[in-house]
Design an enzyme around this catalytic site. Sequence first.
Site, short mmCIF file in Angstrom:
data_model
loop_
_atom_site.label_atom_id
_atom_site.label_comp_id
_atom_site.label_asym_id
_atom_site.label_seq_id
_atom_site.Cartn_x
_atom_site.Cartn_y
_atom_site.Cartn_z
N ARG C 31 0.83 -1.21 0.00
CA ARG C 31 0.00 0.00 0.00
C ARG C 31 0.86 1.25 0.00
O ARG C 31 0.61 2.19 -0.75
CB ARG C 31 -0.91 0.00 1.23
CG ARG C 31 -2.08 -0.93 1.03
CD ARG C 31 -3.14 -0.80 2.11
NE ARG C 31 -4.12 -1.86 1.90
CZ ARG C 31 -4.84 -2.43 2.85
NH1 ARG C 31 -4.69 -2.04 4.11
NH2 ARG C 31 -5.70 -3.38 2.56
N ARG C 104 20.11 -8.55 7.52
CA ARG C 104 19.46 -9.87 7.55
C ARG C 104 20.47 -10.96 7.89
O ARG C 104 20.10 -12.06 8.29
CB ARG C 104 18.79 -10.17 6.20
CG ARG C 104 19.71 -10.78 5.17
CD ARG C 104 19.08 -10.94 3.83
NE ARG C 104 19.91 -11.78 2.96
CZ ARG C 104 21.08 -11.43 2.45
NH1 ARG C 104 21.59 -10.23 2.71
NH2 ARG C 104 21.77 -12.27 1.69
#
Lengths: 136, 136, 136
Positions: C31, C104
Amino acid sequence: MLHQTAWLATVTILGVLEQAYFALQVISVRRKCKITPPLTLGPPEFERIFRAQTNCSEYFPIFISLLWVSGIFSHQVLAAFCGLLYLYARYWYFTGYARSAQERLGPMYFSTGVLCILIVLSVVGLTTHFVSLLYF
Amino acid sequence: MLHQTAWLATVTILGVLEQAYFALQVISVRRKCKITPPLTLGPPEFERIFRAQTNCSEYFPIFISLLWVSGIFSHQVLAAFCGLLYLYARYWYFTGYARSAQERLGPMYFSTGVLCILIVLSVVGLTTHFVSLLYF
Amino acid sequence: MLHQTAWLATVTILGVLEQAYFALQVISVRRKCKITPPLTLGPPEFERIFRAQTNCSEYFPIFISLLWVSGIFSHQVLAAFCGLLYLYARYWYFTGYARSAQERLGPMYFSTGVLCILIVLSVVGLTTHFVSLLYF
């Protein structure tokens, strides 16, 4: 419970180790082709190995589900043997796909055939179970 | 063990067959749009069907985990019935997404609702199990 | 059967809830960046979060398989504890990857280490089972 599932569990662990091997091959080709994550597009060699690993990962839960249902409801050792055939076909698929898209086809059809056998074993086992409930 | 899981195993096999159907649809649209593996980008129709299948594959292990935990710890037949609803919603999602991205939304919300019911069943079943350990 | 698997089932449900959280994060960044499905390419922030979720989904069935085999054949509480560590590492991996690809790496190595412990537990449990069959 352990007796009825030990061979299924063994094939499951072998399957996990195979997935680990495929993941290491992707890391290796990422380094070779200098495609750092999160990128997933690159030269054909990289894309083939990346897709081979993704495809094997996608089928892993389907394979595990069939292995356990057919092993528990039909015949454990037969299911485990089919599981070994499937893992062999997947290794053959991965190494073939790494060379060319064409070479993935043979082992892909073979592994699909093995999964079909596991589906038949599961359906026969489940049908036998439900029929036996009706008569006894 | 067979009595407590036969319906869960049946829904699992139906889920595998549904995944096989989705995989065949991807092969079919790959041929139609002439997108040969390892490529995953193409015209919108191909990308929608490809994403629909990837999304269903991604949720498959989550669905199977919830189906079995809720079925074993809460109520097998209720869990299996929710499983059938989920598979129906996924079929509706896949065929809707194949037509337009908008049409995936209704069945996506419905399938998420079914997964939430399976989560609630699992949590209730596990809580009951642990509480019963405290009192008996 | 319930006693031997209740903690494994609990960690499984926590893992499902974590996957649901990751899926919501992808919807949220879609979005924010206005990347509507079926598109999967976009700005680096979106691609990192999308890849983080895909990677966690790919490892989910491997994690669940190892959790249950090690828990059933070796030691349930130890396996469940490793499972919690794995879920914590995956949360750390996801939020790190959302910030930068570099962040990560730490949790990725940590989660791989936890999976290795679960593999060792499984192999020890299965070996003990098969050896005990030979002698008794």
